[in-house]
Write a protein that holds these residues in place. Structure first.
Motif, mmCIF file in Angstrom:
data_model
loop_
_atom_site.group_PDB
_atom_site.id
_atom_site.type_symbol
_atom_site.label_atom_id
_atom_site.label_comp_id
_atom_site.label_asym_id
_atom_site.label_seq_id
_atom_site.Cartn_x
_atom_site.Cartn_y
_atom_site.Cartn_z
ATOM 1 N N LYS A 6 0.751 -1.245 0.077
ATOM 2 C CA LYS A 6 0.184 0.012 0.041
ATOM 3 C C LYS A 6 0.868 1.337 0.088
ATOM 4 N N LEU A 7 2.137 1.202 0.244
ATOM 5 C CA LEU A 7 3.005 2.253 0.338
ATOM 6 C C LEU A 7 3.280 2.775 -1.114
ATOM 7 N N ALA A 8 3.347 4.175 -1.071
ATOM 8 C CA ALA A 8 3.313 4.724 -2.480
ATOM 9 C C ALA A 8 4.930 4.323 -3.160
ATOM 10 N N THR A 9 5.740 4.306 -2.133
ATOM 11 C CA THR A 9 7.202 3.846 -2.544
ATOM 12 C C THR A 9 7.431 2.515 -3.049
ATOM 13 N N GLU A 10 6.480 1.607 -2.578
ATOM 14 C CA GLU A 10 6.473 0.305 -3.207
ATOM 15 C C GLU A 10 5.677 -0.092 -4.441
ATOM 16 N N ARG A 11 4.918 0.930 -4.802
ATOM 17 C CA ARG A 11 4.228 0.667 -6.068
ATOM 18 C C ARG A 11 4.939 0.750 -7.278
ATOM 19 N N SER A 12 4.498 -0.066 -8.169
ATOM 20 C CA SER A 12 4.995 0.079 -9.699
ATOM 21 C C SER A 12 4.718 1.403 -10.370
ATOM 22 N N ASN A 13 5.710 1.735 -10.926
ATOM 23 C CA ASN A 13 5.624 3.257 -11.693
ATOM 24 C C ASN A 13 5.233 2.884 -13.042
ATOM 25 N N PRO A 14 3.923 3.171 -13.404
ATOM 26 C CA PRO A 14 3.523 2.908 -15.052
ATOM 27 C C PRO A 14 4.311 3.601 -15.948
ATOM 28 N N LYS A 15 5.101 4.583 -15.657
ATOM 29 C CA LYS A 15 5.854 5.239 -16.987
ATOM 30 C C LYS A 15 7.159 4.159 -16.980
ATOM 31 N N THR A 16 7.522 3.271 -16.145
ATOM 32 C CA THR A 16 8.485 2.481 -16.433
ATOM 33 C C THR A 16 8.278 0.981 -16.416
ATOM 34 N N SER A 17 7.152 0.701 -16.588
ATOM 35 C CA SER A 17 6.671 -0.693 -16.965
ATOM 36 C C SER A 17 7.609 -1.678 -17.808
ATOM 37 N N LYS A 18 8.155 -0.800 -18.714
ATOM 38 C CA LYS A 18 9.062 -1.623 -19.692
ATOM 39 C C LYS A 18 10.565 -1.205 -19.381
#
Length: 301
Positions: A6-18
């Motif tokens: 749930k932490l923002a720092t642990e979420r995946s960044n959609p800009k860097t999915s590739k």
């Protein structure tokens, strides 16, 4: 699930999915763009940083100490700021200290499990014999590191002032802080790698806290490091340049004044601006708590 997801720092960044298929040019461009958001995030918490600085200055001006407490990258960021204070501001190594989960050996190699030990955080601060005269800044990107929570909680029980520095909102360690600095830096380009934006934000905040505090303590005149510890050739040359810039004298005159004061930059500056002797200037600076501008003002009035 333990709540980390749930932490923002642990979420995946959609800009860097590739990210793994990006070119080097694309990777560094994306990193640069993400890094530019860090200063904006820090700007949003300037009021909290200001409150923290007032606390730190109040304690240090009365002989107290500042402790940075952290694990992993957070602890190393604290250590980096702490060890730079003596050469930059001629502070005692005891004035600003870093306390790392796992001890100094954790600087180079992670000590497994240390950050998860709340009691260890408490015990490490006990070893430092902290008192109500001190201030503790707990650093944790996640905002939930048990080691840091233990240290902050213990610090509060003995009456020390506490400050939390995290990269997530409503952080768990904030409950143990007189001032909570929550810099929301968001998902990293490399998921969960808080040595990136989160660490950059924390370095920026600690730069502000230590630098602004030292300015208030009289370690700066104009924008010059007048309390620099001239311990080697490079720093002695810097001391000469500082004296020249502050007084508009020649390099030779600056060197002569510094030699007379055993390379005490503050004394050299006041001597050259007032024509007082080294001994007279030493007494005056002691009277004004080492503040150059105040010392010069005393003479002119």
């Amino acid at each position: 699930m333990n709540g980390l997801e749930k932490l923002a720092t642990e979420r995946s960044n959609p800009k860097t999915s590739k990210l793994d298929s990006m070119s080097v040019k694309e990777i560094i461009k994306t990193m640069n763009e993400e890094d530019q958001t860090v200063a904006i995030a820090v700007a949003k918490v300037l009021p909290q940083i200001e409150d923290a600085i007032h606390i730190v200055y109040d304690k240090l001006s009365k002989g107290g100490r500042l402790f940075y407490v952290g694990a992993g990258t957070s602890g190393r960021i604290g250590l980096l700021d702490a060890v730079e204070c003596p050469p930059t501001f001629s502070t005692s190594p005891q004035m600003v200290q870093a306390v790392l989960a796992g001890g100094l050996s954790a600087v180079m190699v992670a000590v497994e499990g240390a950050e998860d030990d709340k009691e260890l955080g408490e015990n490490d601060l006990m070893q430092k014999k902290i008192t109500s005269s001190d201030v503790v800044i707990g650093i944790a990107a996640s905002g939930r590191t048990p080691y840091v929570a233990g240290a902050l909680s213990y610090a509060q029980t003995i009456g020390a002032k506490t400050i939390s520095l995290t990269s997530n909102m409503q952080a768990a360690i904030s409950q143990f802080a007189n001032v909570a600095i929550e810099v929301e830096t968001g998902p990293e380009i490399l998921t969960g790698s808080t040595r990136l934006k989160a660490a950059t934000a924390h370095k920026m905040v600690l730069n502000m806290i230590s630098t602004a505090t030292m300015i208030q303590l009289g370690k700066v005149y104009q924008n010059l490091m007048v309390d620099v510890h001239a311990s080697n050739f490079k720093l002695k040359e810097r001391a000469k340049r500082i004296v020249c810039e502050a007084t508009n004298v020649t390099n030779e005159e600056a060197e002569k004044a510094l030699t007379e004061t055993q390379f005490n930059v503050k004394q050299a500056i006041v001597m050259l601006l007032t024509e007082f002797t080294a001994d007279e200037v030493a007494v005056l600076l002691n009277k004004t708590d080492g503040k150059v501008r105040a010392a010069i003002g005393e003479i002119k009035h």
